[in-house]
Design an enzyme around this catalytic site. Sequence first.
Site, PDB file in Angstrom:
ATOM      1  N   ASN A  18       0.873  -1.170   0.000  1.00 31.96           N
ATOM      2  CA  ASN A  18       0.000   0.000   0.000  1.00 31.96           C
ATOM      3  C   ASN A  18       0.915   1.226   0.000  1.00 31.96           C
ATOM      4  OD1 ASN A  18      -1.828   2.009   0.542  1.00 31.96           O
ATOM      5  ND2 ASN A  18      -2.618   1.093   2.427  1.00 31.96           N
ATOM      6  N   ARG A  78      -2.539  -2.155  -3.457  1.00 31.31           N
ATOM      7  CA  ARG A  78      -3.739  -1.359  -3.217  1.00 31.31           C
ATOM      8  C   ARG A  78      -3.624  -0.075  -4.037  1.00 31.31           C
ATOM      9  NH1 ARG A  78      -5.009   2.972   1.243  1.00 31.31           N
ATOM     10  NH2 ARG A  78      -7.238   3.130   0.908  1.00 31.31           N
ATOM     11  N   HIS A 101     -12.895   2.933  -0.035  1.00 31.30           N
ATOM     12  CA  HIS A 101     -13.034   1.879   0.989  1.00 31.30           C
ATOM     13  C   HIS A 101     -13.739   0.645   0.427  1.00 31.30           C
ATOM     14  CE1 HIS A 101     -12.941   5.123   4.385  1.00 31.30           C
ATOM     15  NE2 HIS A 101     -11.744   4.627   4.179  1.00 31.30           N
ATOM     16  N   HIS A 125     -17.797   2.036   7.768  1.00 31.12           N
ATOM     17  CA  HIS A 125     -16.342   2.021   7.942  1.00 31.12           C
ATOM     18  C   HIS A 125     -15.964   3.358   8.568  1.00 31.12           C
ATOM     19  CE1 HIS A 125     -12.116   0.999   6.524  1.00 31.12           C
ATOM     20  NE2 HIS A 125     -12.009   2.266   6.881  1.00 31.12           N
ATOM     21  N   GLY A 165     -13.091   5.094  10.389  1.00 27.21           N
ATOM     22  CA  GLY A 165     -11.700   5.237  10.847  1.00 27.21           C
ATOM     23  C   GLY A 165     -11.354   6.701  10.757  1.00 27.21           C
ATOM     24  N   ARG A 191     -11.303  15.584   7.510  1.00 20.74           N
ATOM     25  CA  ARG A 191     -12.052  15.994   6.311  1.00 20.74           C
ATOM     26  C   ARG A 191     -13.442  16.476   6.707  1.00 20.74           C
ATOM     27  NH1 ARG A 191     -10.875  10.495   3.643  1.00 20.74           N
ATOM     28  NH2 ARG A 191      -8.733  10.726   2.906  1.00 20.74           N
ATOM     29  N   GLY A 215     -15.182   2.287  14.561  1.00 21.32           N
ATOM     30  CA  GLY A 215     -16.269   1.303  14.533  1.00 21.32           C
ATOM     31  C   GLY A 215     -15.961   0.044  15.328  1.00 21.32           C
ATOM     32  N   GLU A 265      -8.460  -5.319   5.067  1.00 17.16           N
ATOM     33  CA  GLU A 265      -8.298  -5.011   3.640  1.00 17.16           C
ATOM     34  C   GLU A 265      -7.136  -5.797   3.030  1.00 17.16           C
ATOM     35  OE1 GLU A 265      -8.715  -0.948   5.183  1.00 17.16           O
ATOM     36  OE2 GLU A 265      -9.344  -0.403   3.162  1.00 17.16           O
TER      37      GLU A 265
END
Length: 393
Positions: A7, A87, A176, A202, A204, A235, A327, A379
């Site tokens: 990743n 990824r 995601h 999701h 995080g 964000r 979560g 993932e």
Amino acid sequence: MLVLVINAGSSSLKYQLLDTKTRKVFAKGNCERIGIDGSFIGHEENGGEKQKLEVALPNHEVAVKHVFQILKDADIDANKIGGIGHRVVQGGWYFPESKVVTDETLGWVREVAPLAPLHNYAEADVIDICHRMFPNIGNVIVTDTAFHYNMPEKAYRYALPRDVVDKFHIRKYGAHGTSHRYIWRETSKFLNGDVHQLVSCHLGSGASLCAIQDGHSMDTTMGLTPLDGLIMGTRCGTIDPATVCYLEREGHYTVDQVDTMMNKQSGLLALSGVSSDSRDIEKGAAEGNKNCQMALEMFYYRTSQLIAEMAQSMHGFDTMVFTAGIGENSDTMRKGIVDQLAWFGVKLDDRKNAVRSDDPRIISADDSSVKVLVVPTNEELMIALDVEELLSK
Ligand code: ADP
């Protein structure tokens, strides 16, 4: 199959070596500050303690070489690795599913890179390096957007002029997707197939919801980019798009300044004035900090509103799942969100919600209108399973 999952970011490269059959993780780590002073690799083996290796990482190629050397030092030779999974954040209009790396598919990752410039260029470079360095190992591209590619047109189309949308490939791509796909798979397995309309949450530092009907993404909260939807760590999520024009026209901010503001300086960080990390905000709220209390209140309000929106896109839901950092770990925040849905009969069992575990579990009360679960995401495993499937063909 032994799979190396990579990743890559613009200045980092995370890696994980795992076995698809046993799910055992042999090694994982992160090359940090690539191309910046003070670079290092944080590395762990067989669940042991994290070591910090201070090494010069002038570019991604050197980082990849170090990763393979570290694995070799741990007695894992490159020729034992059955495949490498990459990824990729943005698959654009080319990746309705994962694909084996060829010159053509690698070219596509670069072609769609303007949609995610901070990620795709670095990812393409790393794919190219691995492809050239180990021509005998198959490489696979797994994009974060693939799962959402076939959502209904009414969900992905933006109400902008058609010529503009077509020219610039503007649509809801979501993100995601690998996590939401994994959550569907694990939930379906855990409930013995007794799930049809699932809202996957999701949550995080980046956060998105997905409406999944019988395994298909019907809608999601992130849009052209991951900025849309929920309030996240840094964000802002959905705001009136005219805010951007207003800031530029009246506030004389540049495009890049607004971009940085909305992606890096907003969200829970801006609301709380304390931190982007939900743990600090929970603590602040418990100690009476009003801004932290409002940050949580807004997070619960927006998340529950968008859960209802996802459910509406399927005309109902039977299951909702919490996953990712918040979560999986915060019973307080799960409760805060579900309490907002009490009018609809969604109800937690507080005792089950308080249980800490790495396994999937039901946390709703027996008389809840919808089953609520916590399912840890993975993932890397999902990527590795795609690698195995594609390379065994
Ligand atoms: P990402 O992969 O997007 O960086 P994660 O899924 O790792 O994010 O989630 C990170 C966030 O999850 C942290 O910023 C924090 O807000 C939250 N988090 C992580 N661990 C816990 C925990 N034990 N309790 C509460 N929140 C946590």
